[in-house]
Each structure stands twice: as structure tokens, then as C-alpha cells.
Design an enzyme around this catalytic site. Structure first.
Site, PDB file in Angstrom:
ATOM      1  N   ASN A 176     -13.192 -20.179 117.281  1.00 34.52           N
ATOM      2  CA  ASN A 176     -14.629 -20.376 117.512  1.00 34.52           C
ATOM      3  C   ASN A 176     -15.038 -21.717 116.910  1.00 34.52           C
ATOM      4  O   ASN A 176     -15.133 -21.859 115.695  1.00 34.52           O
ATOM      5  CB  ASN A 176     -15.405 -19.226 116.860  1.00 34.52           C
ATOM      6  CG  ASN A 176     -16.908 -19.377 117.020  1.00 34.52           C
ATOM      7  OD1 ASN A 176     -17.389 -20.215 117.771  1.00 34.52           O
ATOM      8  ND2 ASN A 176     -17.656 -18.569 116.288  1.00 34.52           N
TER       9      ASN A 176
ATOM     10  N   LYS B 180     -17.865 -23.139 117.117  1.00 34.44           N
ATOM     11  CA  LYS B 180     -19.280 -23.131 116.731  1.00 34.44           C
ATOM     12  C   LYS B 180     -19.966 -24.419 117.228  1.00 34.44           C
ATOM     13  O   LYS B 180     -19.625 -24.926 118.292  1.00 34.44           O
ATOM     14  CB  LYS B 180     -19.412 -22.918 115.225  1.00 34.44           C
ATOM     15  CG  LYS B 180     -18.669 -21.659 114.750  1.00 34.44           C
ATOM     16  CD  LYS B 180     -18.981 -21.279 113.332  1.00 34.44           C
ATOM     17  CE  LYS B 180     -18.191 -20.042 112.939  1.00 34.44           C
ATOM     18  NZ  LYS B 180     -18.506 -19.577 111.573  1.00 34.44           N
TER      19      LYS B 180
ATOM     20  N   HIS C 220     -21.652 -12.421 117.354  1.00 35.80           N
ATOM     21  CA  HIS C 220     -21.211 -13.090 116.132  1.00 35.80           C
ATOM     22  C   HIS C 220     -22.312 -12.976 115.075  1.00 35.80           C
ATOM     23  O   HIS C 220     -23.501 -12.967 115.390  1.00 35.80           O
ATOM     24  CB  HIS C 220     -20.897 -14.558 116.411  1.00 35.80           C
ATOM     25  CG  HIS C 220     -20.196 -15.237 115.291  1.00 35.80           C
ATOM     26  ND1 HIS C 220     -20.854 -15.723 114.192  1.00 35.80           N
ATOM     27  CD2 HIS C 220     -18.871 -15.494 115.081  1.00 35.80           C
ATOM     28  CE1 HIS C 220     -19.984 -16.264 113.360  1.00 35.80           C
ATOM     29  NE2 HIS C 220     -18.767 -16.135 113.872  1.00 35.80           N
TER      30      HIS C 220
ATOM     31  N   GLU D 171     -23.646 -14.964 113.167  1.00 28.84           N
ATOM     32  CA  GLU D 171     -24.650 -16.020 113.198  1.00 28.84           C
ATOM     33  C   GLU D 171     -25.701 -15.735 114.280  1.00 28.84           C
ATOM     34  O   GLU D 171     -26.874 -16.070 114.115  1.00 28.84           O
ATOM     35  CB  GLU D 171     -23.976 -17.376 113.409  1.00 28.84           C
ATOM     36  CG  GLU D 171     -23.183 -17.797 112.188  1.00 28.84           C
ATOM     37  CD  GLU D 171     -22.012 -18.720 112.472  1.00 28.84           C
ATOM     38  OE1 GLU D 171     -21.232 -18.948 111.547  1.00 28.84           O
ATOM     39  OE2 GLU D 171     -21.873 -19.180 113.623  1.00 28.84           O
TER      40      GLU D 171
ATOM     41  N   GLU E  97     -15.561  -9.126 111.342  1.00 25.27           N
ATOM     42  CA  GLU E  97     -15.809 -10.321 110.543  1.00 25.27           C
ATOM     43  C   GLU E  97     -16.779  -9.981 109.405  1.00 25.27           C
ATOM     44  O   GLU E  97     -18.004  -9.981 109.615  1.00 25.27           O
ATOM     45  CB  GLU E  97     -16.416 -11.421 111.415  1.00 25.27           C
ATOM     46  CG  GLU E  97     -15.478 -11.935 112.488  1.00 25.27           C
ATOM     47  CD  GLU E  97     -15.951 -13.284 113.017  1.00 25.27           C
ATOM     48  OE1 GLU E  97     -15.135 -14.212 113.027  1.00 25.27           O
ATOM     49  OE2 GLU E  97     -17.126 -13.407 113.396  1.00 25.27           O
TER      50      GLU E  97
ATOM     51  N   GLY F 216     -16.711 -18.610 106.459  1.00 25.48           N
ATOM     52  CA  GLY F 216     -17.036 -19.963 106.032  1.00 25.48           C
ATOM     53  C   GLY F 216     -17.309 -20.088 104.545  1.00 25.48           C
ATOM     54  O   GLY F 216     -17.799 -21.116 104.091  1.00 25.48           O
TER      55      GLY F 216
ATOM     56  N   SER G 261     -12.518 -16.645 107.068  1.00 25.88           N
ATOM     57  CA  SER G 261     -11.710 -17.533 106.225  1.00 25.88           C
ATOM     58  C   SER G 261     -10.207 -17.285 106.395  1.00 25.88           C
ATOM     59  O   SER G 261      -9.449 -17.264 105.423  1.00 25.88           O
ATOM     60  CB  SER G 261     -12.130 -17.396 104.756  1.00 25.88           C
ATOM     61  OG  SER G 261     -13.473 -17.800 104.578  1.00 25.88           O
TER      62      SER G 261
END
Length: 257
Positions: A20, A22, A104, A106, A174, A180, A220
């Protein structure tokens, strides 16, 4: 006998690694990524799917080796209409894409997309002929409060309620606290939640769905920890963020090879 069946299911569930990107990259950057991905091909016994930003979907698709698939990072729940800034599964299919990432963290937490909207988008994408990487995961405060199961099961229940075609879904677990941040769920933590998700699918969908659905880990993942994570029977691959922009991504793709 059950152990033998589980082993056979693992063998049937083809390892899948997604990248991904992003909101990162320009043509020069993508040329570099394409260069190391194409140099590492062919990829045996693993499905590779990368997800560039929307303006570069076709650019990347046209340059990548045909063994590397391209996914969109998002789509909407209807085919067309007055939805400025959105893209429909029909449009993605029209440019030759077969995959889309939906749900996701986000999208859920930065843009406020609800469980129901996420599920509706998934149902529509599948109906339009796309396969979906469907993301679930808990935030740090939810894990610390002991709500990991509740959060992940609630997000999955929205799909169960719509009776989606699970053969078109890859679930990406996730943990939000590990995306991240440099923190990574230990292999034991990741494996535990993957087992919970598989048990949930067995109860809410069917034992066959539970055995056949690929559940991948994201948060990560690096070239240093991917081999150990990849050895676990309930982890069927990875969804990789920042590390997918770097040459070490090829090592992650080959975690089981």
C-alpha cells in the site's frame, strides 16, 4: 484429521503480499519501485498486489511485470453519480484492475468511514467483479482495554450481515497501533488474532469460508520480521505500507520462499 485438513487448507491458501503506497510517489519514484519489482520477478507461490495513488494506477500498471497486480486504495459504493472525488469499482474494472483495498484504518479513523459504509463498498465492489483486501484492526486504547476481539468482530460482522462472497475477500488484520509506528505485534499476538478471526468466520459464515479465506497481517512488517511472521500457519501474507516503497519489499514478498 483436523490437523491434516488445516495443513491442506494452508497449502490451498496462496500466500499474498500487498504493497500500500498510500499518498506517496511521483513518476520518478514509481519508476524506481517498478525497477526493483520487475527485477525480482517472477514471484513463485505468492500473489503480489501493489496499490499506487489513484493518479498513478494506470502508469504503474503499464510498467509493472504482469505478475505484479495493481489495486486501488479505495472506491465508493455505487457505480456512478454526483460523488465528487470518488471512484467506482466499474471505473477501476474499466482500466483493467482486479483488486481494491477497502476499510483501511486511515479511511476509518482519518476520514470517518463507518463499518456499514465500508461493508457496503465491499459488497458493491465484489458485485462489480473486483476482489477486495478488507482491513480490520483495533486502536491501542482498544487493545489495552481488552476489546481486540470486539472491535475486529464488529468490523467483520458488517460484512457477514451483507452475505458477501468471501471467495473474493482477503482480510487484512492491521492493528492500528502498529501501522507506521515502528511497533509490531509480536508473532504470538498477530497469530492469536488471526486465529480468532478464523474462528469467527467458521461460526458466522462457514467452516469452509474459515479454512479458505486468506488473512494477512499488516503493521510495521519489515524484511527483518517477515520470515518469522510468515512461518505462522494462520498468517497468509502481508499488507505492507512504507516498506513497500523500498527494495527490501522484495524480501518481504519472498518471506516464504
Amino acid at each position: 484429521l483436523s490437523n491434516s485438513l488445516s495443513f491442506l487448507s494452508i497449502m490451498v491458501r496462496k500466500f499474498v503480499v500487498g504493497g500500500n503506497w498510500k499518498m506517496n510517489g511521483d513518476k520518478a519514484t514509481i519508476d524506481g519501485i517498478v525497477g526493483f519489482l520487475n527485477a525480482g520477478a517472477p514471484y513463485n507461490n505468492v500473489e503480489v498486489i501493489v496499490s499506487p495513488p489513484a493518479p498513478y494506477l494506470l502508469y504503474a500498471k503499464e510498467k509493472l511485470n504482469e505478475g505484479v497486480l495493481v489495486a486501488a486504495q479505495n472506491c465508493y459504493k455505487v457505480a456512478k453519480g454526483a460523488f465528487t472525488g470518488e471512484q467506482s469499482p466499474a471505473m477501476l474494472k474499466d482500466i483493467g484492475l482486479k483488486w481494491v483495498i477497502i476499510g483501511h484504518s486511515e479511511r476509518r479513523h482519518v476520514f470517518g468511514e463507518s463499518d456499514s459504509l465500508t461493508a457496503e463498498k465491499t459488497q458493491h465492489a465484489i458485485a462489480e467483479g473486483l476482489s477486495v483486501i478488507f482491513c480490520v484492526g483495533e486502536k491501542l486504547e482498544e487493545r489495552e482495554a481488552g476489546h481486540t476481539k470486539d472491535v475486529n468482530f464488529r468490523q467483520l460482522q458488517a460484512l457477514v450481515d451483507l452475505k458477501v462472497d468471501w471467495s473474493k475477500v482477503v482480510i487484512a488484520y492491521e492493528p492500528v497501533w502498529a501501522i507506521g509506528t515502528g511497533k509490531v505485534a509480536s508473532p504470538a499476538q498477530a497469530d492469536e488474532v488471526h486465529k480468532w478471526i478464523r474462528e469467527f468466520l467458521a461460526q458466522k459464515a462457514s467452516p469452509e469460508v474459515a479454512e479458505q479465506t486468506r488473512i494477512i497481517y499488516g503493521g510495521s512488517v519489515t524484511a527483518d520480521n517477515c520470515v518469522e511472521l510468515g512461518k505462522l500457519g494462520d498468517i497468509d501474507g502481508f499488507l505492507v505500507g512504507g516498506a513497500s516503497l523500498k527494495p527490501d519489499f522484495v524480501k518481504i514478498i519472498n518471506a516464504r520462499n
